[in-house]
Write a protein that holds these residues in place. Structure first.
Motif, PDB file in Angstrom:
ATOM      1  N   TRP A  73       9.503   6.173   2.118  1.00 37.51           N
ATOM      2  CA  TRP A  73       8.652   7.030   1.290  1.00 37.51           C
ATOM      3  C   TRP A  73       9.375   7.542   0.047  1.00 37.51           C
ATOM      4  CZ3 TRP A  73       6.781  10.602   5.863  1.00 37.51           C
ATOM      5  CH2 TRP A  73       5.876   9.889   6.667  1.00 37.51           C
ATOM      6  N   GLY A  74      10.688   7.449   0.044  1.00 39.13           N
ATOM      7  CA  GLY A  74      11.454   7.947  -1.090  1.00 39.13           C
ATOM      8  C   GLY A  74      11.555   9.455  -1.142  1.00 39.13           C
ATOM      9  N   VAL A  75      11.573  10.097   0.035  1.00 36.42           N
ATOM     10  CA  VAL A  75      11.679  11.557   0.103  1.00 36.42           C
ATOM     11  C   VAL A  75      12.755  11.949   1.103  1.00 36.42           C
ATOM     12  CG1 VAL A  75       9.244  11.856  -0.504  1.00 36.42           C
ATOM     13  CG2 VAL A  75       9.906  11.804   1.916  1.00 36.42           C
ATOM     14  N   GLU A  76      13.092  13.235   1.099  1.00 30.16           N
ATOM     15  CA  GLU A  76      14.103  13.762   2.002  1.00 30.16           C
ATOM     16  C   GLU A  76      13.571  15.022   2.679  1.00 30.16           C
ATOM     17  OE1 GLU A  76      17.422  14.593  -0.484  1.00 30.16           O
ATOM     18  OE2 GLU A  76      17.954  12.473  -0.788  1.00 30.16           O
ATOM     19  N   VAL A  77      14.273  15.441   3.732  1.00 30.71           N
ATOM     20  CA  VAL A  77      13.965  16.727   4.352  1.00 30.71           C
ATOM     21  C   VAL A  77      14.081  17.817   3.291  1.00 30.71           C
ATOM     22  CG1 VAL A  77      14.748  18.441   6.041  1.00 30.71           C
ATOM     23  CG2 VAL A  77      14.641  16.016   6.670  1.00 30.71           C
ATOM     24  N   SER A  78      13.135  18.717   3.269  1.00 24.81           N
ATOM     25  CA  SER A  78      12.985  19.844   2.322  1.00 24.81           C
ATOM     26  C   SER A  78      12.184  19.470   1.082  1.00 24.81           C
ATOM     27  CB  SER A  78      14.324  20.463   1.910  1.00 24.81           C
ATOM     28  OG  SER A  78      14.972  19.697   0.914  1.00 24.81           O
ATOM     29  N   ASP A  79      11.845  18.184   0.912  1.00 33.25           N
ATOM     30  CA  ASP A  79      10.993  17.795  -0.215  1.00 33.25           C
ATOM     31  C   ASP A  79       9.549  18.209   0.041  1.00 33.25           C
ATOM     32  OD1 ASP A  79      13.076  16.676  -1.574  1.00 33.25           O
ATOM     33  OD2 ASP A  79      12.468  14.589  -1.262  1.00 33.25           O
ATOM     34  N   ARG A  80       8.863  18.538  -1.027  1.00 31.64           N
ATOM     35  CA  ARG A  80       7.430  18.837  -0.951  1.00 31.64           C
ATOM     36  C   ARG A  80       6.659  17.529  -1.097  1.00 31.64           C
ATOM     37  NH1 ARG A  80       5.416  22.160  -5.186  1.00 31.64           N
ATOM     38  NH2 ARG A  80       3.836  22.981  -3.750  1.00 31.64           N
ATOM     39  N   VAL A  81       5.615  17.352  -0.278  1.00 28.14           N
ATOM     40  CA  VAL A  81       4.865  16.099  -0.295  1.00 28.14           C
ATOM     41  C   VAL A  81       3.379  16.374  -0.087  1.00 28.14           C
ATOM     42  CG1 VAL A  81       6.792  14.731   0.610  1.00 28.14           C
ATOM     43  CG2 VAL A  81       5.134  15.731   2.200  1.00 28.14           C
ATOM     44  N   SER A  82       2.587  15.361  -0.410  1.00 24.48           N
ATOM     45  CA  SER A  82       1.163  15.363  -0.089  1.00 24.48           C
ATOM     46  C   SER A  82       0.807  13.987   0.459  1.00 24.48           C
ATOM     47  CB  SER A  82       0.314  15.677  -1.326  1.00 24.48           C
ATOM     48  OG  SER A  82      -1.060  15.730  -0.991  1.00 24.48           O
ATOM     49  N   PRO A  83       0.338  13.901   1.703  1.00 20.98           N
ATOM     50  CA  PRO A  83      -0.039  12.600   2.280  1.00 20.98           C
ATOM     51  C   PRO A  83      -1.460  12.218   1.898  1.00 20.98           C
ATOM     52  CG  PRO A  83      -0.289  14.310   3.935  1.00 20.98           C
ATOM     53  CD  PRO A  83       0.236  14.988   2.693  1.00 20.98           C
ATOM     54  N   GLU A  84      -1.706  10.924   1.794  1.00 21.93           N
ATOM     55  CA  GLU A  84      -3.079  10.464   1.599  1.00 21.93           C
ATOM     56  C   GLU A  84      -3.840  10.580   2.922  1.00 21.93           C
ATOM     57  OE1 GLU A  84      -3.612   6.738  -0.402  1.00 21.93           O
ATOM     58  OE2 GLU A  84      -1.846   7.034  -1.683  1.00 21.93           O
ATOM     59  N   PRO A  85      -5.152  10.759   2.878  1.00 18.56           N
ATOM     60  CA  PRO A  85      -5.925  10.892   4.120  1.00 18.56           C
ATOM     61  C   PRO A  85      -5.959   9.621   4.952  1.00 18.56           C
ATOM     62  CG  PRO A  85      -7.165  11.718   2.218  1.00 18.56           C
ATOM     63  CD  PRO A  85      -5.980  10.987   1.684  1.00 18.56           C
ATOM     64  N   TYR A  86      -5.966   8.455   4.289  1.00 14.27           N
ATOM     65  CA  TYR A  86      -6.121   7.192   5.006  1.00 14.27           C
ATOM     66  C   TYR A  86      -4.797   6.749   5.628  1.00 14.27           C
ATOM     67  CZ  TYR A  86     -10.490   6.977   2.413  1.00 14.27           C
ATOM     68  OH  TYR A  86     -11.728   7.258   1.896  1.00 14.27           O
ATOM     69  N   LEU A  87      -4.873   6.353   6.902  1.00 11.06           N
ATOM     70  CA  LEU A  87      -3.704   5.834   7.603  1.00 11.06           C
ATOM     71  C   LEU A  87      -3.923   4.347   7.851  1.00 11.06           C
ATOM     72  CD1 LEU A  87      -1.045   6.060   9.058  1.00 11.06           C
ATOM     73  CD2 LEU A  87      -2.242   7.027  11.033  1.00 11.06           C
ATOM     74  N   PRO A  88      -3.380   3.476   6.992  1.00  7.34           N
ATOM     75  CA  PRO A  88      -3.644   2.039   7.109  1.00  7.34           C
ATOM     76  C   PRO A  88      -2.883   1.402   8.257  1.00  7.34           C
ATOM     77  CG  PRO A  88      -2.097   2.461   5.330  1.00  7.34           C
ATOM     78  CD  PRO A  88      -2.521   3.817   5.839  1.00  7.34           C
ATOM     79  N   CYS A  89      -3.436   0.288   8.745  1.00  6.14           N
ATOM     80  CA  CYS A  89      -2.714  -0.481   9.765  1.00  6.14           C
ATOM     81  C   CYS A  89      -1.753  -1.470   9.107  1.00  6.14           C
ATOM     82  CB  CYS A  89      -3.707  -1.222  10.663  1.00  6.14           C
ATOM     83  SG  CYS A  89      -4.568  -2.614   9.870  1.00  6.14           S
ATOM     84  N   ASN A  90      -2.039  -1.843   7.859  1.00  8.18           N
ATOM     85  CA  ASN A  90      -1.240  -2.801   7.084  1.00  8.18           C
ATOM     86  C   ASN A  90      -1.289  -4.213   7.645  1.00  8.18           C
ATOM     87  OD1 ASN A  90      -0.465  -0.739   5.338  1.00  8.18           O
ATOM     88  ND2 ASN A  90       1.421  -0.320   6.448  1.00  8.18           N
ATOM     89  N   ASP A  91      -2.242  -4.474   8.530  1.00 10.23           N
ATOM     90  CA  ASP A  91      -2.346  -5.806   9.139  1.00 10.23           C
ATOM     91  C   ASP A  91      -3.717  -6.449   8.947  1.00 10.23           C
ATOM     92  OD1 ASP A  91       0.283  -5.938  10.259  1.00 10.23           O
ATOM     93  OD2 ASP A  91      -0.364  -4.578  11.854  1.00 10.23           O
ATOM     94  N   CYS A  92      -4.760  -5.665   8.841  1.00 11.73           N
ATOM     95  CA  CYS A  92      -6.109  -6.236   8.727  1.00 11.73           C
ATOM     96  C   CYS A  92      -6.317  -6.818   7.329  1.00 11.73           C
ATOM     97  CB  CYS A  92      -7.175  -5.190   9.041  1.00 11.73           C
ATOM     98  SG  CYS A  92      -7.379  -3.900   7.788  1.00 11.73           S
ATOM     99  N   GLU A  93      -7.403  -7.577   7.160  1.00 12.28           N
ATOM    100  CA  GLU A  93      -7.663  -8.256   5.892  1.00 12.28           C
ATOM    101  C   GLU A  93      -7.787  -7.275   4.732  1.00 12.28           C
ATOM    102  OE1 GLU A  93     -10.881 -11.423   3.922  1.00 12.28           O
ATOM    103  OE2 GLU A  93     -11.077 -10.775   6.016  1.00 12.28           O
ATOM    104  N   ASP A  94      -8.504  -6.154   4.951  1.00 11.12           N
ATOM    105  CA  ASP A  94      -8.682  -5.185   3.870  1.00 11.12           C
ATOM    106  C   ASP A  94      -7.355  -4.557   3.469  1.00 11.12           C
ATOM    107  OD1 ASP A  94     -11.455  -5.235   3.197  1.00 11.12           O
ATOM    108  OD2 ASP A  94     -11.917  -4.261   5.097  1.00 11.12           O
ATOM    109  N   CYS A  95      -6.540  -4.188   4.450  1.00  2.82           N
ATOM    110  CA  CYS A  95      -5.235  -3.608   4.125  1.00  2.82           C
ATOM    111  C   CYS A  95      -4.367  -4.590   3.355  1.00  2.82           C
ATOM    112  CB  CYS A  95      -4.518  -3.176   5.402  1.00  2.82           C
ATOM    113  SG  CYS A  95      -5.071  -1.597   6.085  1.00  2.82           S
ATOM    114  N   LEU A  96      -4.355  -5.836   3.791  1.00  2.00           N
ATOM    115  CA  LEU A  96      -3.519  -6.843   3.144  1.00  2.00           C
ATOM    116  C   LEU A  96      -3.970  -7.124   1.712  1.00  2.00           C
ATOM    117  CD1 LEU A  96      -3.023  -9.316   6.129  1.00  2.00           C
ATOM    118  CD2 LEU A  96      -1.343  -7.715   5.174  1.00  2.00           C
ATOM    119  N   GLN A  97      -5.253  -6.880   1.426  1.00  2.00           N
ATOM    120  CA  GLN A  97      -5.767  -7.079   0.075  1.00  2.00           C
ATOM    121  C   GLN A  97      -5.707  -5.798  -0.765  1.00  2.00           C
ATOM    122  OE1 GLN A  97      -9.705  -8.757   0.464  1.00  2.00           O
ATOM    123  NE2 GLN A  97      -8.931 -10.753   1.111  1.00  2.00           N
ATOM    124  N   GLY A  98      -5.125  -4.745  -0.202  1.00  2.00           N
ATOM    125  CA  GLY A  98      -4.975  -3.494  -0.943  1.00  2.00           C
ATOM    126  C   GLY A  98      -6.119  -2.517  -0.776  1.00  2.00           C
TER     127      GLY A  98
END
Length: 356
Positions: A73-98
């Protein structure tokens, strides 16, 4: 705060993972109350997996995490972050196509991840939130307030609808029908894109929202329930209509208003979910060669949104007009729903740790 069933929100304690083997834990700074949260609470949204910790518009501080995950993710402990709502599987056709917002697993923080799935803290309505290693996470600058940072995905929606779908160029005329949080975030993005004129339309009961729209970039605001609203709006755009119209209001009249507003060969981006099919004048779409585009959520748009957010942090924070403690989550929800507790001055509510 756990939504155990529609209309029942209650506090519950969970064990916070220590030194997780994968993923990370954040201490929540802010979680805004999305319209989806309201519909889950009302029981009008069938996406929810009960029981659940609500909250998918979140900002926080990394307090622990697996080294491999944080490096990715390019972050460290104590960094401020905001996660996106979607949690992709990175394996299905839609994920692989972005198109990971359309992932076949349909995992969203604060919506489809139940507390029955360890470690349970899959939403922002609490002190801590667990982030899966496949999360998409964005660093937040220290000078961006939590109230603005938690709206990163909302601004991401605006980037998708205005820039990617609407393809708004400098000097093009834009109308946004619906001045809720999504419409206001789209207003900020459209202003950055150089839209001129930029008209935001809402009901006569949306005065506070329209006031904010004027302050953050709209050149004009109009009441959409005025009988002459369409003609007045088109006059602002020079008479023939708008190059781009974005509909964020979840109502059939808003869709029909938009079709009336868009110029021949213009673009209409429909993002407000109506909950049912709508009757629309298809002949007008065909005869005027209107390009009608559906806009869902963000996918690959939050990177650009973070830059927009940082440049406009004060304006973005204005969308979160009212602040409540996490323990007041039910009050924040009920004050945004029709009923005795409804407060028309609330544009968008945000929850913060109770000690703030």
């Amino acid at each position: 705060m756990v939504l155990s069933e529609p209309g029942r929100l209650e506090p519950k304690e969970f064990s916070v993972p220590e030194a997780p083997d994968e993923g990370a834990v954040i201490e929540v700074e802010a979680a805004s109350v999305c319209g989806t949260d309201l519909s889950l609470y009302k029981g009008t949204n069938d996406m929810g997996e009960f029981p659940m910790v609500l909250g998918h518009e979140v900002a926080g501080v990394v307090v622990d995490g697996a080294e491999e995950t944080l490096n990715r993710w390019g972050v460290e402990v104590s960094d401020r972050v905001s996660p996106e709502p979607y949690l992709p599987c990175n394996d299905c056709e839609d994920c692989l196509q972005g198109h990971y917002h359309m992932c076949s697993e349909g995992r969203l923080y604060g919506i489809t991840l139940s507390t029955d799935v360890d470690p349970g803290i899959w939403g922002g309505y609490g002190e801590y939130m667990y982030l899966h290693p496949k999360s998409r996470v964005h660093a937040v600058n220290d000078d961006v307030s939590p109230e603005a940072a938690c709206l990163s995905s909302v601004v991401g929606n605006g980037v998708r609808w205005v820039s990617r779908k609407g393809q708004v160029d400098p000097g093009e005329s834009v109308a946004i029908v619906g001045p809720g949080a999504q419409g206001l975030a789209s207003t900020i993005v459209a202003k950055e894109a150089g839209a001129d004129p930029l008209v935001v339309m809402g009901l006569s009961s949306d005065d506070e929202n329209l006031h904010v729209a004027s302050d953050i970039g709209a050149t004009h605001t109009l009441y959409s329930d005025d009988p002459d609203a369409a003609e007045r709006a088109k006059d602002v755009a020079g008479g023939s209509g708008f190059d781009v119209v974005i509909v964020t209001a979840p109502a059939e009249p808003a869709v029909n208003m938009a079709i009336d507003l868009v110029r021949p060969r213009g673009r209409l981006v429909q993002v407000g979910l109506l909950g049912e099919d709508a009757t629309i004048p298809l002949n007008a779409i065909v005869s005027d060669e209107i390009t009608l585009l559906g806009g869902r959520g963000q996918a690959g748009d939050v990177e650009k949104a973070m830059n927009v957010l940082e440049r406009n942090a004060e304006d973005v924070a204005r969308i979160n007009s009212h602040t409540f403690g996490i323990s007041e989550a039910e009050t924040a929800i009920n004050r945004q729903l029709p009923g005795d507790e409804f407060d028309s001055e609330i544009v968008h509510a945000v929850l913060v740790p109770d000690e703030r």
